[in-house]
Design a protein around this motif. Structure first.
Motif, mmCIF file in Angstrom:
data_model
loop_
_atom_site.group_PDB
_atom_site.id
_atom_site.type_symbol
_atom_site.label_atom_id
_atom_site.label_comp_id
_atom_site.label_asym_id
_atom_site.label_seq_id
_atom_site.Cartn_x
_atom_site.Cartn_y
_atom_site.Cartn_z
ATOM 1 N N SER A 1 0.829 -1.210 0.000
ATOM 2 C CA SER A 1 0.000 0.000 0.000
ATOM 3 C C SER A 1 0.858 1.252 0.000
ATOM 4 C CB SER A 1 -0.931 0.004 1.215
ATOM 5 O OG SER A 1 -1.888 -1.033 1.120
ATOM 6 N N ARG A 2 1.925 1.232 0.797
ATOM 7 C CA ARG A 2 2.829 2.388 0.830
ATOM 8 C C ARG A 2 3.476 2.593 -0.531
ATOM 9 N NH1 ARG A 2 8.409 3.512 2.539
ATOM 10 N NH2 ARG A 2 8.799 1.290 2.938
ATOM 11 N N LEU A 3 3.891 1.502 -1.157
ATOM 12 C CA LEU A 3 4.510 1.609 -2.480
ATOM 13 C C LEU A 3 3.540 2.213 -3.491
ATOM 14 C CD1 LEU A 3 6.724 1.119 -4.554
ATOM 15 C CD2 LEU A 3 5.924 -1.244 -4.765
ATOM 16 N N LYS A 4 2.288 1.752 -3.475
ATOM 17 C CA LYS A 4 1.302 2.276 -4.429
ATOM 18 C C LYS A 4 1.068 3.767 -4.228
ATOM 19 C CE LYS A 4 -1.971 -1.032 -4.019
ATOM 20 N NZ LYS A 4 -3.186 -1.809 -4.399
ATOM 21 N N GLY B 1 1.948 6.758 -6.880
ATOM 22 C CA GLY B 1 0.771 7.441 -7.408
ATOM 23 C C GLY B 1 -0.185 6.505 -8.113
ATOM 24 N N ARG B 2 -0.181 5.232 -7.714
ATOM 25 C CA ARG B 2 -1.072 4.219 -8.302
ATOM 26 C C ARG B 2 -1.839 3.530 -7.164
ATOM 27 N NH1 ARG B 2 3.686 0.927 -11.432
ATOM 28 N NH2 ARG B 2 4.984 2.734 -11.971
ATOM 29 N N PRO B 3 -2.695 4.255 -6.459
ATOM 30 C CA PRO B 3 -3.299 3.712 -5.237
ATOM 31 C C PRO B 3 -4.199 2.508 -5.455
ATOM 32 C CG PRO B 3 -4.339 5.784 -5.865
ATOM 33 C CD PRO B 3 -3.139 5.636 -6.725
ATOM 34 N N HIS B 4 -4.734 2.345 -6.666
ATOM 35 C CA HIS B 4 -5.682 1.252 -6.894
ATOM 36 C C HIS B 4 -5.182 0.215 -7.895
ATOM 37 C CE1 HIS B 4 -8.606 3.470 -4.568
ATOM 38 N NE2 HIS B 4 -8.456 4.515 -5.358
ATOM 39 N N GLN B 5 -4.077 0.477 -8.532
ATOM 40 C CA GLN B 5 -3.601 -0.439 -9.569
ATOM 41 C C GLN B 5 -3.001 -1.698 -8.955
ATOM 42 O OE1 GLN B 5 -0.881 1.319 -12.351
ATOM 43 N NE2 GLN B 5 -1.116 -0.326 -13.834
ATOM 44 N N SER B 6 -3.293 -2.841 -9.553
ATOM 45 C CA SER B 6 -2.743 -4.110 -9.085
ATOM 46 C C SER B 6 -1.233 -4.143 -9.285
ATOM 47 C CB SER B 6 -3.383 -5.278 -9.839
ATOM 48 O OG SER B 6 -4.771 -5.324 -9.600
ATOM 49 N N LEU B 7 -0.552 -4.847 -8.420
ATOM 50 C CA LEU B 7 0.899 -4.993 -8.493
ATOM 51 C C LEU B 7 1.245 -6.443 -8.800
ATOM 52 C CD1 LEU B 7 1.879 -2.924 -5.335
ATOM 53 C CD2 LEU B 7 2.100 -2.185 -7.714
ATOM 54 N N ALA B 8 2.129 -6.659 -9.752
ATOM 55 C CA ALA B 8 2.612 -8.008 -10.032
ATOM 56 C C ALA B 8 3.485 -8.478 -8.883
ATOM 57 C CB ALA B 8 3.401 -8.026 -11.326
ATOM 58 N N VAL B 9 3.460 -9.782 -8.629
ATOM 59 C CA VAL B 9 4.261 -10.341 -7.547
ATOM 60 C C VAL B 9 5.088 -11.510 -8.061
ATOM 61 C CG1 VAL B 9 2.600 -9.645 -5.791
ATOM 62 C CG2 VAL B 9 2.444 -11.938 -6.775
ATOM 63 N N MET B 10 6.180 -11.765 -7.363
ATOM 64 C CA MET B 10 7.038 -12.917 -7.657
ATOM 65 C C MET B 10 7.066 -13.803 -6.421
ATOM 66 S SD MET B 10 11.053 -12.945 -8.870
ATOM 67 C CE MET B 10 10.701 -12.427 -10.553
ATOM 68 N N MET B 11 6.973 -15.106 -6.643
ATOM 69 C CA MET B 11 7.013 -16.056 -5.534
ATOM 70 C C MET B 11 7.590 -17.373 -6.007
ATOM 71 S SD MET B 11 2.977 -17.140 -5.178
ATOM 72 C CE MET B 11 2.353 -15.470 -5.050
#
Length: 744
Positions: free
Chosen positions: A231-234, A238-248
């Motif tokens: 959430s802090r990163l978004k 300046g992308r408060p609602h955009q989905s973030l890709a993740v690696m696992m």
């Protein structure tokens, strides 16, 4: 004993072809030589097992693509030296191409994790089967001195492996180890080195502690953090609602997403390692990562990633591109320090130059969303004649395509051609494609829109090269990218400049590139009050479709003041800055606004994605789609009727999820009905589907099911994106066919 010259053509550079041939020659007792001539390999061979050897080399190593194999016999005396040798490369034919960057293979990963291996813990370990390719190449033939690995002369041990025919790094141009290869460094946001003997371990500790780190990868920079900091990163991006890709790691997948199909799992874990859009186990979970019902997931695909996860305590990392959406990948550390210092607190960098930037590829349900790392440059065989052709692509989600001598080569994703930086990247990419393929474009295909920056670039390049220009309408390019056969084309997307200078986006185009496409159906033409403002604030779009007192009352209840409502009404009534559109995407935007689930678009496609997320939890209700005959003679799906009836459903208390599902299903059924009517009139029994809206699973599958029930088969293009990443290909296909038909 039999002797002969074997010519193998195709993608034979950067795939370990020469060492593969060498190993086969040793195995079959063959004397002779192998030399790389660009897009072909020439083998002189002599031996009793010549036929077996020939069959072996004709198959090629696993990452190669073989176009043709020719064998010319010659006397035994031609091969005078015993043994087999690899000769230095020469420039030659360029109908093949360098393959895309390849994820670290299992064998190299085993070396990285094996304390007994001299590659233990080395982040840039690779071999002939894996590692960077396109991102490091400057010129062909593909040899170390023509890549950014030139700056790292191999040590004695690496030279020994390189020269050892039994080693899988035999003639691996990217061979390197911790003694001689590229080095990592950990920096503060200001670019000051952090004292550490193990930058990867130190980075993992910083991430676990909640810091945000910029990590330089194969094709550019990612911004990384743990889930708790998403959430802090978004907010910082300046992308408060955009989905973030993740690696696992693979073993963590079952904790976050539903099981994949066998083909999805094969793609996720294969040489490409794309971002896969997968459904979350709990649609309401992990909202810091994605507010939608799905999640973009990728597995570690470089040695650096694997080593990072070996030390990381948390199960996943946010791994999002450092660049703003639609702009080129960031490759320079100085840029991160100067422009991203308010976001990234630390930087994990390396000193291998990224010659050609490359974003992560994205896939969903086996279809491509973004064509990039691992998938592009994409080479496609097609006979479009003798002329060299360039397609500069559209405005959004653009790439470029070059055609030469029976093959198209499409670049990785470039971005949105709306600013000087991305235009410069498009021009840079075109220069790279023409250089690597040896093409000199005689025809330049571009979008029909006269004001697109890509169109302006096409005009400038045509003047520079003396090339002929070929404008191609956006949605016709969509269909031409799927097939050259006669079809009922279904093009559903957000925006495209139409023949009548209005904004198209929900089109039934019947015909072929050779004969031309006739617009036999489309969505109702509605207004976009405020133009581009209607895409940012979809309630404007809603009023453009339903300009009545009920909509005014709805907006007033949501806080619109009287002045704003009067301006909106007057703007629509007088059609001032209110362009007409048949866009499918805008209908979905308006539907999201009507339901109150997305009142402002903060990233591309947000309203329709949010609508789909709600619809995924709902059940569609019966709703008829009305089709009328338009003034242009085409069938018209009345989308205003759909939204008006949906508004009544909301008034009756139907749930948001059920209403969202109803909108999608009704719209898809109506679009399919338009196509079926065109098929019945023309007798054409094959349809072609393209356009970004087809990424929506429910809409796509509903259209396909309706067509199938009507006895109409439907084709899509599995090698190109549904969205605008296919346009440059369609432009080239159209231009090539028009030239062959004598119509250009």
């Amino acid at each position: 004993m039999r002797c002969g010259r074997i010519i193998v053509r195709g993608i034979v550079q950067g795939v370990g072809f020469r060492p593969f041939v060498y190993a086969a020659a040793v195995r079959f007792g063959i004397a002779g030589t192998v030399i790389n001539h660009g897009s072909e390999v020439e083998i002189t061979a002599c031996g009793d097992r010549f036929d077996e050897f020939c069959r072996e080399v004709s198959a090629g190593p696993k990452m190669s693509v073989i176009d043709s194999v020719t064998v010319e016999p010659f006397p035994e005396t031609y091969v005078t030296e015993p043994g087999f040798s690899i000769l230095p490369s020469t420039d030659g034919a360029r109908t093949g191409f360098i393959p895309a960057d390849i994820a670290t293979c299992d064998s190299c990963l085993a070396d990285i994790m094996n304390p007994a291996s001299r590659y233990y813990g080395y982040w840039a370990t690779s071999c002939t089967d894996c590692g960077p390719r396109y991102s490091i190449i400057r010129a062909v033939p593909y040899d170390r001195e023509r890549t950014s690995m030139e700056m790292f002369p191999p040590c004695d041990d690496c030279c020994a492996d390189y020269q050892n025919p039994t080693n899988r790094r035999h003639h691996a141009q990217t061979i390197a180890c911790s003694n001689c290869g590229p080095k990592l460094s950990l920096l503060t946001a200001a670019g000051v080195p952090v004292a550490t003997d193990d930058p990867i371990r130190a980075t993992a500790e910083l991430l676990d502690a909640g810091h945000i780190v910029a990590v330089r990868g194969v094709g550019g920079y990612h911004i990384c953090c743990i889930e708790e900091e998403a959430s802090r990163l978004k907010q910082l991006l300046g992308r408060p609602h955009q989905s973030l890709a993740v690696m696992m790691k693979p073993e963590s997948l079952s904790e976050y997403v539903l099981p994949m199909t066998a083909s999805e799992e094969e793609m996720l874990k294969g040489p490409v390692h794309p971002i896969m859009i997968l459904d979350k186990i709990d649609p309401a979970a992990h909202t810091e990562l994605s507010e939608l019902h799905n999640l973009g997931v990728m597995l570690p695909y470089t040695g650096l990633h694997h080593l990072l996860f070996r030390h990381l305590q948390h199960p996943l990392l946010v791994m999002t591109s450092a660049n703003a959406p639609g702009t080129p990948m960031i490759t320079e550390t100085s840029y991160i320090s100067e422009r991203m210092g308010n976001v990234a607190e630390f930087i994990l960098s390396h000193d291998r130059e990224i010659v050609n930037r490359c974003d992560d590829s994205v896939m969903r349900d086996g279809y491509i969303i973004r064509l990039s790392r691992g998938l592009a440059p994409l080479r496609t065989a097609m006979d479009l004649g003798e002329h060299h052709i360039l397609g500069v692509g559209p405005e959004l989600n653009a790439n470029a395509t070059i055609y030469k001598e029976g093959f198209m080569v499409t670049s990785p994703h470039i971005g949105n051609i709306r600013n000087p930086a991305t235009v410069a990247y498009l021009e840079e990419t075109i220069e790279k494609l023409t250089s690597l393929t040896g093409a000199k474009p005689e025809i330049i295909a571009h979008d029909l829109h006269p004001q697109f920056l890509s169109t302006r670039l096409a005009h400038a390049l045509a003047e520079e090269w003396g090339a002929v220009l070929c404008p191609v309408q956006h949605h016709r390019a969509h269909i031409a990218s799927v097939t050259t056969e006669e079809v009922v084309g279904i093009a559903i997307d957000g925006v495209g400049y139409g023949d009548d200078a209005t904004i198209w986006g929900g089109e039934i185009l019947t015909g072929s590139p050779a004969e031309g496409y006739v617009r036999t159906g489309h969505l109702e033409q509605v207004l976009m009050p405020g133009g581009d403002l209607a895409t940012k604030f979809p309630e404007r779009m809603l009023y453009g479709i339903l300009p009545d007192e009920e909509t005014i009352s709805l907006l007033a209840g949501r806080g619109w003041d009287d002045m704003s409502l009067r301006v909106l009404a007057q703007q629509t009534k007088k059609r001032f800055n209110s362009p007409a559109t048949t866009s499918t995407g805008r209908i979905l935007d308006a539907a999201a606004a009507l339901l109150g689930i997305c009142r402002e678009r903060t990233y591309d496609g947000e309203p329709s994605m949010v609508l789909e997320a709600y619809a995924a939890r709902g059940t569609p209700q019966p709703l008829a789609a009305r089709i009328v005959k338009g003034s242009d003679g085409a069938d018209v799906l009345m989308t205003s009727d759909i939204l008006r009836e949906v508004r009544e459903m909301i008034g009756r208390g139907v749930s948001v999820s059920d209403t969202a599902a109803t909108i999608q299903t009704t719209l898809a059924t109506g679009i399919a009905a338009l196509a079926i009517r065109s098929a019945e009139r023309t007798g054409i029994t094959t349809a072609a589907l393209s356009g970004g809206v087809a990424i929506n699973r429910s809409i796509r599958e509903t259209i396909l099911a309706e067509l199938s029930a009507a006895g109409i088969s439907c084709v899509t293009n599995p090698r190109y994106p549904f969205g605008d990443g296919c346009i440059s290909c369609g432009q080239v296909v159209t231009a090539g066919i028009l030239v062959k038909e004598g119509k250009l």
